[in-house]
Design a protein around this motif. Structure first.
Motif, PDB file in Angstrom:
ATOM      1  N   HIS A   1      94.177  71.975  13.937  1.00  0.00           N
ATOM      2  CA  HIS A   1      95.370  71.158  14.158  1.00  0.00           C
ATOM      3  C   HIS A   1      96.407  71.921  14.977  1.00  0.00           C
ATOM      4  O   HIS A   1      97.011  71.372  15.895  1.00  0.00           O
ATOM      5  N   ALA A   2      96.601  73.193  14.662  1.00  0.00           N
ATOM      6  CA  ALA A   2      97.590  74.004  15.370  1.00  0.00           C
ATOM      7  C   ALA A   2      97.203  74.188  16.833  1.00  0.00           C
ATOM      8  O   ALA A   2      98.049  74.087  17.725  1.00  0.00           O
ATOM      9  N   HIS A   3      95.923  74.443  17.090  1.00  0.00           N
ATOM     10  CA  HIS A   3      95.482  74.623  18.484  1.00  0.00           C
ATOM     11  C   HIS A   3      95.587  73.323  19.268  1.00  0.00           C
ATOM     12  O   HIS A   3      95.894  73.341  20.469  1.00  0.00           O
ATOM     13  N   ALA A   4      95.361  72.189  18.609  1.00  0.00           N
ATOM     14  CA  ALA A   4      95.423  70.898  19.299  1.00  0.00           C
ATOM     15  C   ALA A   4      96.856  70.472  19.584  1.00  0.00           C
ATOM     16  O   ALA A   4      97.114  69.802  20.585  1.00  0.00           O
ATOM     17  N   HIS A   5      97.805  70.850  18.740  1.00  0.00           N
ATOM     18  CA  HIS A   5      99.166  70.353  18.869  1.00  0.00           C
ATOM     19  C   HIS A   5     100.191  71.408  19.274  1.00  0.00           C
ATOM     20  O   HIS A   5     101.396  71.150  19.240  1.00  0.00           O
ATOM     21  N   SER A   6      99.736  72.595  19.638  1.00  0.00           N
ATOM     22  CA  SER A   6     100.674  73.648  19.992  1.00  0.00           C
ATOM     23  C   SER A   6     100.135  74.438  21.170  1.00  0.00           C
ATOM     24  O   SER A   6      98.928  74.545  21.364  1.00  0.00           O
ATOM     25  N   SER A   7     101.035  74.986  21.941  1.00  0.00           N
ATOM     26  CA  SER A   7     100.602  75.797  23.075  1.00  0.00           C
ATOM     27  C   SER A   7     100.422  77.256  22.678  1.00  0.00           C
ATOM     28  O   SER A   7      99.975  78.068  23.467  1.00  0.00           O
ATOM     29  N   GLY A   8     100.750  77.582  21.430  1.00  0.00           N
ATOM     30  CA  GLY A   8     100.625  78.958  20.954  1.00  0.00           C
ATOM     31  C   GLY A   8      99.207  79.283  20.529  1.00  0.00           C
ATOM     32  O   GLY A   8      98.282  78.473  20.622  1.00  0.00           O
ATOM     33  N   PHE A   9      99.030  80.508  20.047  1.00  0.00           N
ATOM     34  CA  PHE A   9      97.733  80.948  19.572  1.00  0.00           C
ATOM     35  C   PHE A   9      97.880  81.361  18.113  1.00  0.00           C
ATOM     36  O   PHE A   9      98.848  82.026  17.750  1.00  0.00           O
ATOM     37  N   PHE A  10      96.929  80.949  17.283  1.00  0.00           N
ATOM     38  CA  PHE A  10      96.995  81.198  15.850  1.00  0.00           C
ATOM     39  C   PHE A  10      95.704  81.840  15.368  1.00  0.00           C
ATOM     40  O   PHE A  10      94.646  81.668  15.979  1.00  0.00           O
TER      41      PHE A  10
ATOM     42  N   GLY B   1     101.249  82.781   1.294  1.00  0.00           N
ATOM     43  CA  GLY B   1     100.399  81.616   1.131  1.00  0.00           C
ATOM     44  C   GLY B   1     100.143  80.840   2.407  1.00  0.00           C
ATOM     45  O   GLY B   1      99.638  79.723   2.354  1.00  0.00           O
ATOM     46  N   ASN B   2     100.482  81.386   3.556  1.00  0.00           N
ATOM     47  CA  ASN B   2     100.213  80.704   4.817  1.00  0.00           C
ATOM     48  C   ASN B   2      98.717  80.759   5.115  1.00  0.00           C
ATOM     49  O   ASN B   2      98.087  81.789   4.924  1.00  0.00           O
ATOM     50  N   LEU B   3      98.168  79.653   5.584  1.00  0.00           N
ATOM     51  CA  LEU B   3      96.744  79.621   5.908  1.00  0.00           C
ATOM     52  C   LEU B   3      96.467  80.211   7.277  1.00  0.00           C
ATOM     53  O   LEU B   3      95.415  80.789   7.506  1.00  0.00           O
ATOM     54  N   ILE B   4      97.399  80.004   8.200  1.00  0.00           N
ATOM     55  CA  ILE B   4      97.243  80.546   9.555  1.00  0.00           C
ATOM     56  C   ILE B   4      98.531  81.245   9.950  1.00  0.00           C
ATOM     57  O   ILE B   4      99.603  80.947   9.421  1.00  0.00           O
ATOM     58  N   LEU B   5      98.420  82.183  10.867  1.00  0.00           N
ATOM     59  CA  LEU B   5      99.583  82.913  11.344  1.00  0.00           C
ATOM     60  C   LEU B   5      99.648  82.842  12.860  1.00  0.00           C
ATOM     61  O   LEU B   5      98.618  82.935  13.532  1.00  0.00           O
ATOM     62  N   PRO B   6     100.842  82.676  13.414  1.00  0.00           N
ATOM     63  CA  PRO B   6     100.965  82.675  14.868  1.00  0.00           C
ATOM     64  C   PRO B   6     100.793  84.094  15.402  1.00  0.00           C
ATOM     65  O   PRO B   6     101.187  85.061  14.764  1.00  0.00           O
ATOM     66  N   VAL B   7     100.201  84.174  16.579  1.00  0.00           N
ATOM     67  CA  VAL B   7     100.015  85.474  17.232  1.00  0.00           C
ATOM     68  C   VAL B   7     100.918  85.501  18.454  1.00  0.00           C
ATOM     69  O   VAL B   7     100.863  84.616  19.309  1.00  0.00           O
TER      70      VAL B   7
END
Length: 99
Positions: free
Chosen positions: A69-78, A86-92
């Protein structure tokens, strides 16, 4: 040593004694109604291992869904990584070389 506790403490002691008596009575009646209830049906270690494995699979599935979901809706990298919060993913964030 005091022979009788003061008023409120005496009430508290009487209530606790009554609760303990009731608890023992309930445990006895339960064991008489269900004589085999105290026999474990399965090993708890096996159930715990199965639960832990199922929980890990569930977390992995949640991480994968969050990452997609993050890769599809964001220009960042996770990335997926265990987090203290408790975060499932972290931004890089990329490191830029100082010029």
């Amino acid at each position: 040593m005091a022979a009788n506790p003061p008023g409120p403490d005496k009430n508290r002691a009487a209530i606790l004694a009554e609760l303990n008596k009731e608890k023992r009575r309930l445990i006895q009646s339960q064991s008489m109604n269900n004589p085999g209830a105290s026999i474990p049906l399965s090993r708890p270690a096996v159930n715990k291992e199965f639960r832990d494995q199922a929980e890990q699979q569930h977390i992995a599935a949640q991480q994968k869904a969050a990452l997609q979901h993050a890769h599809a809706h964001s220009s960042g990298f996770f990335i997926t990584q265990d987090s203290s919060f408790g975060n499932l993913i972290l931004p890089v964030l990329p490191r830029l070389d100082p010029e």
